[in-house]
Design an enzyme around this catalytic site. Structure first.
Site, short mmCIF file in Angstrom:
data_model
loop_
_atom_site.label_atom_id
_atom_site.label_comp_id
_atom_site.label_asym_id
_atom_site.label_seq_id
_atom_site.Cartn_x
_atom_site.Cartn_y
_atom_site.Cartn_z
N ASN A 28 11.89 0.60 4.12
CA ASN A 28 11.24 -0.18 3.07
C ASN A 28 12.32 -0.96 2.33
OD1 ASN A 28 9.13 -1.04 1.32
ND2 ASN A 28 9.81 0.44 -0.20
N ARG A 30 0.85 -1.19 0.00
CA ARG A 30 0.00 0.00 0.00
C ARG A 30 0.89 1.24 0.00
NH1 ARG A 30 -4.26 -1.27 -2.04
NH2 ARG A 30 -5.14 0.72 -1.40
N HIS A 61 12.96 -2.55 -1.56
CA HIS A 61 12.42 -2.51 -2.91
C HIS A 61 13.30 -3.35 -3.82
CE1 HIS A 61 10.27 -1.03 -6.34
NE2 HIS A 61 11.43 -0.82 -6.93
C1 GRF Z 1 10.08 -8.42 -1.80
O1 GRF Z 1 10.55 -8.69 -3.07
C2 GRF Z 1 10.29 -6.97 -1.50
O2 GRF Z 1 11.37 -6.41 -2.15
C3 GRF Z 1 9.02 -6.34 -2.01
O3 GRF Z 1 8.01 -7.28 -1.75
C4 GRF Z 1 8.57 -8.57 -1.68
C5 GRF Z 1 8.16 -9.17 -0.37
O4 GRF Z 1 8.38 -10.54 -0.31
N1 GRF Z 1 8.84 -5.05 -1.40
P1 GRF Z 1 8.06 -11.35 1.01
O5 GRF Z 1 6.58 -11.15 1.32
O6 GRF Z 1 8.92 -10.84 2.11
O7 GRF Z 1 8.34 -12.77 0.68
#
Ligand code: GRF
Length: 220
Positions: A111, A95, A113
Site C-alpha cells: 500500500n 476500501r 499512504h
Molecule cells: C495517493 O495519494 C496515495 O497515497 C493514496 O491515494 C492517492 C492515489 O492517487 N493512497 P492516484 O489515484 O494514484 O492518483
C-alpha cells in the site's frame, strides 16, 4: 535465460496517477513487472481508462453490491485469482480490506499512504501535517496488513512543507514523490531482494526496521 516478470495486480479507486507511473516505467523498461490486471471498486474510476489505453485487462467489483466486507473481499479474490497475481499494488484503493483478502495474498500486498507513517494514518493527511506545523511531510510504501496503514514500512519519500502550502499544493508535491518510490518498492520486491516474513520487512536478508529514505537517487 530471462526471468519471468512478476504478475502484478493494481487496485485503484480514482484517478490512478500512481498506476500511470507503473505503466510508464514498465513501458520504458525501467521497471520489470507484468501488469496483468487493474481492478477498481468504482466503474467510473479514471484509472480504468488509463489501464484500457495501456492494453491492460480491467476488472470492476463494486463494493456497494456487497453489504458485508468479507463478501466484497471474496469477490475481489475471485476476480484477481483469474490472473494468478504474485504481487498486489494498492494504489489509491479506498476500501478497508479484511483478513479474508490480506490472508489470501499474505506478504505480497503493498500500500502507499500519503504521510510519513506512523504519523497520520487515515484520511486528510496533508491538512493534518499543515495544521500540526510540520516541517516535513511525505509518503510511505508499506506491506499491507490487517492494521490500517500499519504494516511494515519499506520506503519513504519526504517533501518540505512550505509556509504557503495548502493541502492541494502539498498533495501535488507528495504525489510526484509517490510516483518514484512506489515503483522502486515494487522493483525491490520483484527482484527478490525485499520480502515480508514474520510480520516484518526484510531487505537483502536483513530486517528493515526503518524504512528506506528516498532522496531522489535510485536505490541500487
Ligand atoms: C495517493 O495519494 C496515495 O497515497 C493514496 O491515494 C492517492 C492515489 O492517487 N493512497 P492516484 O489515484 O494514484 O492518483
Amino acid at each position: 535465460m530471462n526471468r519471468k516478470s512478476v504478475r502484478t495486480a493494481v487496485l485503484i479507486s480514482g484517478s490512478g496517477t500512481n498506476l500511470q507511473a507503473f505503466i510508464d516505467q514498465t513501458r520504458d523498461g525501467s521497471l520489470d513487472l507484468d501488469l496483468s490486471v487493474v481492478l477498481s471498486n468504482k466503474p467510473g474510476a479514471a484509472g480504468l481508462q488509463r489501464a484500457r489505453e495501456a492494453g491492460i485487462a480491467v476488472e470492476c467489483v463494486e463494493h456497494s453490491k456487497f453489504p458485508i466486507r468479507e463478501d466484497f473481499d471474496a469477490a475481489l479474490i475471485a476476480a484477481l485469482d483469474q490472473y494468478d497475481p504474485e504481487l498486489i499494488i494498492l494504489a489509491g484503493f479506498m476500501r478497508i480490506l479484511t483478513s479474508v483478502f490480506i490472508d489470501h495474498f499474505s506478504g505480497r500486498i503493498f500500500n502507499i499512504h500519503p504521510s510519513l507513517l506512523p504519523k497520520y494514518p487515515g484520511l486528510d493527511t496533508h491538512q493534518r501535517a499543515i495544521d500540526a506545523g510540520d516541517d516535513w511531510h511525505g509518503s510511505t510504501v508499506h506491506f499491507a496488513t490487517e492494521e490500517l496503514d500499519g504494516g511494515p514500512r519499506v520506503i519513504q519519500g519526504r517533501v518540505p512543507v512550505r509556509e504557503s502550502d495548502t493541502a492541494e499544493t502539498l498533495a501535488a508535491r507528495v504525489l510526484a514523490v509517490e510516483h518514484q518510490i512506489y515503483p522502486q518498492a515494487a522493483a525491490l520486491y520483484a527482484s527478490g531482494r525485499l520480502e515480508y516474513r514474520d510480520g516484518r520487512a526484510w531487505l537483502d536478508g536483513d530486517r528493515l526496521d526503518e524504512p528506506l529514505e528516498f532522496s531522489g537517487a535510485l536505490i541500487n
